[in-house]
Design a protein around this motif. Sequence first.
Motif, mmCIF file in Angstrom:
data_model
loop_
_atom_site.group_PDB
_atom_site.id
_atom_site.type_symbol
_atom_site.label_atom_id
_atom_site.label_comp_id
_atom_site.label_asym_id
_atom_site.label_seq_id
_atom_site.Cartn_x
_atom_site.Cartn_y
_atom_site.Cartn_z
ATOM 1 N N ARG A 175 34.162 -46.244 -43.497
ATOM 2 C CA ARG A 175 35.522 -46.551 -43.036
ATOM 3 C C ARG A 175 36.280 -45.244 -42.860
ATOM 4 O O ARG A 175 36.282 -44.392 -43.763
ATOM 5 C CB ARG A 175 36.210 -47.439 -44.063
ATOM 6 N N THR A 176 36.913 -45.082 -41.703
ATOM 7 C CA THR A 176 37.717 -43.893 -41.423
ATOM 8 C C THR A 176 39.081 -44.339 -40.910
ATOM 9 O O THR A 176 39.310 -45.528 -40.679
ATOM 10 C CB THR A 176 37.042 -43.000 -40.356
ATOM 11 N N GLU A 177 39.961 -43.389 -40.670
ATOM 12 C CA GLU A 177 41.274 -43.708 -40.104
ATOM 13 C C GLU A 177 41.137 -44.314 -38.713
ATOM 14 O O GLU A 177 41.961 -45.108 -38.293
ATOM 15 C CB GLU A 177 42.136 -42.452 -40.037
ATOM 16 N N ASP A 178 40.087 -43.932 -38.000
ATOM 17 C CA ASP A 178 39.884 -44.374 -36.625
ATOM 18 C C ASP A 178 39.008 -45.610 -36.508
ATOM 19 O O ASP A 178 38.656 -46.027 -35.416
ATOM 20 C CB ASP A 178 39.252 -43.244 -35.807
ATOM 21 N N GLY A 179 38.582 -46.193 -37.603
ATOM 22 C CA GLY A 179 37.701 -47.359 -37.569
ATOM 23 C C GLY A 179 36.480 -47.143 -38.445
ATOM 24 O O GLY A 179 36.590 -46.671 -39.566
ATOM 25 N N TRP A 180 35.318 -47.452 -37.901
ATOM 26 C CA TRP A 180 34.074 -47.346 -38.660
ATOM 27 C C TRP A 180 33.125 -46.374 -37.976
ATOM 28 O O TRP A 180 32.919 -46.443 -36.770
ATOM 29 C CB TRP A 180 33.382 -48.705 -38.748
ATOM 30 N N ASP A 181 32.523 -45.478 -38.756
ATOM 31 C CA ASP A 181 31.403 -44.665 -38.300
ATOM 32 C C ASP A 181 30.146 -45.348 -38.785
ATOM 33 O O ASP A 181 30.025 -45.647 -39.982
ATOM 34 C CB ASP A 181 31.453 -43.240 -38.888
#
Length: 178
Positions: free
Chosen positions: A10-16
């Motif tokens: 989980r990242t600020e921009d969504g999912w890696d």
Amino acid sequence: MAYFAAVLARTEDGWDVSETELDSVETLADLADLARAAARDDDSVLVFVEQEDAWFAIVRVDGEEDPRIFVSDGAAAARSSYGSVLTDELVDQAGESEFGDLDNLVAELEDEAQEQEDEDDAHGGVPVGPLGDSHLLGEFGLPSDQLLALSGEGAVPGDALEEIAEALGCGEVLEAVR
């Protein structure tokens, strides 16, 4: 049987999302370390594991907290090397909570306990069906009842993981690594 494993960070921009190998995973701690290595800061990391046509599991790791585990079919997973790492942990956790309060044990009906014991013995001590924390994806938009519905009899593990990824908003990136 073929396995598929992916790490979703989980990242600020969504999912890696990245596919991963489980060759070095022998314990739940190894799996948690693998997940933490993919994390940014203390963000949530999910590990999807699927054994083709048999079962799937989701392991959630949040920082240094203990991993949370959900397995779609405990008895099926217990018969595989990677699945048994998870089911052994879940059975141990259930045993601890089940026997933590001795006063509650006295109130149990002997017949009911014997029936459950007989059923568990038939599957190596692991119950058939979903096992673990069905609430682990609730804050990401997938309620417990939906996760359990994707784990029911006749569910296809690969399709279930696709539906879960779609609900999390990372279906396309998961499909790209499959």
